[in-house]
Structures are given as C-alpha cells and as structure tokens.
Design an enzyme around this catalytic site. Structure first.
Site, PDB file in Angstrom:
ATOM      1  N   ASP A  47       6.741 -37.719  68.561  1.00 46.28           N
ATOM      2  CA  ASP A  47       7.178 -38.156  67.238  1.00 46.28           C
ATOM      3  C   ASP A  47       6.174 -39.164  66.683  1.00 46.28           C
ATOM      4  O   ASP A  47       5.530 -39.899  67.453  1.00 46.28           O
ATOM      5  CB  ASP A  47       8.556 -38.811  67.314  1.00 46.28           C
ATOM      6  CG  ASP A  47       9.669 -37.805  67.580  1.00 46.28           C
ATOM      7  OD1 ASP A  47       9.466 -36.611  67.295  1.00 46.28           O
ATOM      8  OD2 ASP A  47      10.737 -38.222  68.065  1.00 46.28           O
ATOM      9  N   TYR A  75       8.996 -40.675  80.319  1.00 42.17           N
ATOM     10  CA  TYR A  75       9.144 -41.489  79.111  1.00 42.17           C
ATOM     11  C   TYR A  75       9.788 -42.831  79.450  1.00 42.17           C
ATOM     12  O   TYR A  75      10.689 -42.910  80.289  1.00 42.17           O
ATOM     13  CB  TYR A  75      10.031 -40.777  78.083  1.00 42.17           C
ATOM     14  CG  TYR A  75       9.503 -39.442  77.630  1.00 42.17           C
ATOM     15  CD1 TYR A  75       8.674 -39.343  76.511  1.00 42.17           C
ATOM     16  CD2 TYR A  75       9.840 -38.279  78.310  1.00 42.17           C
ATOM     17  CE1 TYR A  75       8.190 -38.113  76.090  1.00 42.17           C
ATOM     18  CE2 TYR A  75       9.360 -37.044  77.892  1.00 42.17           C
ATOM     19  CZ  TYR A  75       8.527 -36.967  76.783  1.00 42.17           C
ATOM     20  OH  TYR A  75       8.048 -35.757  76.379  1.00 42.17           O
ATOM     21  N   ASP A  89      16.949 -42.065  65.714  1.00 43.69           N
ATOM     22  CA  ASP A  89      15.957 -43.107  65.997  1.00 43.69           C
ATOM     23  C   ASP A  89      16.027 -44.161  64.897  1.00 43.69           C
ATOM     24  O   ASP A  89      16.851 -44.067  63.972  1.00 43.69           O
ATOM     25  CB  ASP A  89      14.547 -42.529  66.154  1.00 43.69           C
ATOM     26  CG  ASP A  89      14.007 -41.871  64.887  1.00 43.69           C
ATOM     27  OD1 ASP A  89      14.588 -42.075  63.793  1.00 43.69           O
ATOM     28  OD2 ASP A  89      13.009 -41.133  64.981  1.00 43.69           O
ATOM     29  N   ARG A 181      15.507 -38.725  71.968  1.00 44.08           N
ATOM     30  CA  ARG A 181      16.473 -39.135  70.937  1.00 44.08           C
ATOM     31  C   ARG A 181      17.859 -38.569  71.220  1.00 44.08           C
ATOM     32  O   ARG A 181      18.877 -39.219  70.969  1.00 44.08           O
ATOM     33  CB  ARG A 181      15.986 -38.698  69.561  1.00 44.08           C
ATOM     34  CG  ARG A 181      14.824 -39.516  69.020  1.00 44.08           C
ATOM     35  CD  ARG A 181      14.395 -39.041  67.643  1.00 44.08           C
ATOM     36  NE  ARG A 181      13.721 -37.749  67.677  1.00 44.08           N
ATOM     37  CZ  ARG A 181      13.787 -36.845  66.695  1.00 44.08           C
ATOM     38  NH1 ARG A 181      14.529 -37.083  65.628  1.00 44.08           N
ATOM     39  NH2 ARG A 181      13.126 -35.716  66.800  1.00 44.08           N
TER      40      ARG A 181
END
Length: 301
Positions: A47, A75, A89, A181
């Site tokens: 993103d 992550y 987000d 997300r």
C-alpha cells in the site's frame, strides 16, 4: 513492426526499502529509470502508506517474480483499537467507535483465531476484482458490493508491544495474498472494540530483507552510475525456495531451446519443481522427470 524497448539488457534484483507515500508502481518506475533498464517489475504490492521491502526484478529476473510472490512474507504493524475506518487503515474515514479496550491477555488469546489456514475477506478498498472492476474503484464510487473471502496461510501472528491502551503492535508471517488491514479489522471485531492499521512495514519477503534495501534517496544519488549496479542481486536469488539441479552442457543447450534436458543426479524426486543451472547460472525452471528437466521457464543470460 513492434518498437524496440529502450534501455539496457540487465537482469537481477534490486531490493528497495520503500518509504511511505509512494506506490509500488512508482518505485518500480524509479528503479527502471535509475538503472536505465528495459524491463522491470515487483514481487508483491505494498500500500502507498506502507514501508519496507519491495523487491524489484529486472530483465530475465521478472520470470522469477511468481516464486517470490508465492513465498512467505513478514509484516510489523500497529493497530489502533477503538476505531473502524472504511479503508481499514488510517487513510480512511472513521465509521464506528468503541470505548472498550481489551487487556493484553485478551488480545493474545484472540490472535490464535488468525493463525493457520484461515479465510480472509480483503478490504473493500483493495485491488481485488469484482465483476471485472477493482474493488477500490467501486468503493470510491459509493457502490454497494460484497468481497468474497479467500484462503490465507498465516504461519505466525504475535503481539510484540502494547505502548498504550489504544494501540497494539503485532508481527505476522503469512503466505500469498494476505491483507494486514483485514487482520486489524477482524481482530478488532473479535475483541468487540473495532480496529484499523495505523502503521505497516514489510520486514522481509522470501529471501529479501528490508534492512538490506536501498532508500529512494540512495537510488537517486547513484542513478545512471555504475555504483547502483553494484547493489544488483543475481537472478538466482529469486529461486531461493526451489531446489537446484545442475545440467550437462548438452542439457543446457536443449533447455535453452525450450526442450527437456539432461540434469545430473540429485536428491530431487520425480515431479518436483526445480531450477537447472550451468556454470552457476540459472538456465530454466521446470519439472524433474527421470533424469531430465522439462522446462516451464527458460532464462536468456
């Protein structure tokens, strides 16, 4: 007659530590320009506001992109508890709030629901296709639609810190197609307090680590100079998760022409996918059958 693409015939991988605010496509275009490369692509979109490792493939290395896309990735991210947003987000609008705040033990207990083979619904603001259109476009246009759940392998999901009641820091290792997300959104739902991602960093992807990546400023400084070439990793790095077999000179010649070629004895088994090398260079990827590699991808290097 097709126009010949301009640029150098260079192959390999350049690992970039992507900053926030840039799209993955913009990073690829920057790398292609800086190296004056004919062809470039990336292995796994981040993103725009996410940071971390973005591995850019150049030339013949683009043929190995699927193997990095399919590899495990890790992550590190921060979830804001107490708020849900329409994008899952911090870029989106707050659509629900809660005064509830789970304890550390409640969070740790809930994480187990998101480990192993799970079904995950991607965010509505994502690039998944709905009847041929990108979900984010439909969402921006105010269309009503549902996104179907899809399978995801989550190897590990752990809480690493709880800086305050409103935030929790997590690390996740997962397979192809995972949306951090969605994890934040669904964790907030399970805990009864809502949640969304406020900070996201991909710390490694397959064999590539963010700490080894170049920043955009470094790429700009070394652009169009031999200095940048020194940071190129070999094409073969993208094949790290596949077993290697060595081929004979005759086998290499046949493989380069797209035909099955003889490979030397190894511990691979009939039907295994592997890659063949000659003089240390990748020649082809394919399926091993009775002493031969049947190629699916051939490298011109």
């Amino acid at each position: 007659m097709a126009r010949k693409r301009k640029g150098r015939d260079i192959s390999g991988w350049l690992v970039v530590d992507k900053p926030a605010g840039l799209t993955s496509t913009a990073v690829v275009n920057k790398v292609r320009w800086a190296l004056d490369a004919k062809k470039a692509g990336h292995a796994g979109t981040l993103d725009p506001e996410a940071t971390g490792v973005l591995a850019v493939a150049l030339g013949e290395a683009t043929k190995t992109v699927p193997f990095i896309t399919d590899a495990l990735k890790a992550y590190r991210f921060t979830v804001r508890l107490g708020q849900a947003t329409n994008t899952d987000d911090a870029e989106g609008e707050v659509i629900a709030t809660s005064d509830a705040r789970p304890s550390d033990d409640q969070i740790k207990a809930a994480l187990g629901q998101f480990v192993g083979d799970i079904m995950q619904v991607p965010p509505k603001f994502s690039a998944v296709k709905i009847d041929g259109q990108r979900a984010y476009k439909l969402a921006r246009d105010g269309e009503e639609f549902e996104v179907e759940a899809r399978p995801l392998w989550v190897e590990e999901l752990v809480m690493t810190d709880r800086p305050n009641a409103d935030h929790v820091e997590l690390e996740m290792t997962c397979g192809k197609g995972g949306y951090v997300r969605s994890i934040a959104r669904d964790l907030g739902a399970v805990l009864g307090c809502h949640g969304h991602v406020v900070r996201l960093r991909r710390i490694w992807s397959g064999p590539f680590d963010a700490e080894d990546g170049l920043g955009i400023e470094q790429i700009d400084e070394m652009a169009k100079t031999p200095d940048l070439d020194q940071y190129l990793l070999p094409l073969e790095k993208g094949l790290a998760d596949l077993p290697e077999v060595k081929c004979t000179p005759e086998g290499a010649a046949k493989l380069r022409n797209g035909n099955p070629g003889i490979v030397l004895p190894s511990d691979v088994e009939y039907g295994d996918e592997c890659w063949a090398s000659f003089d240390g260079k990748a020649v082809a990827v394919g399926i091993y059958k009775a002493g031969e590699l049947h190629p699916s991808r051939v490298f011109n290097q």
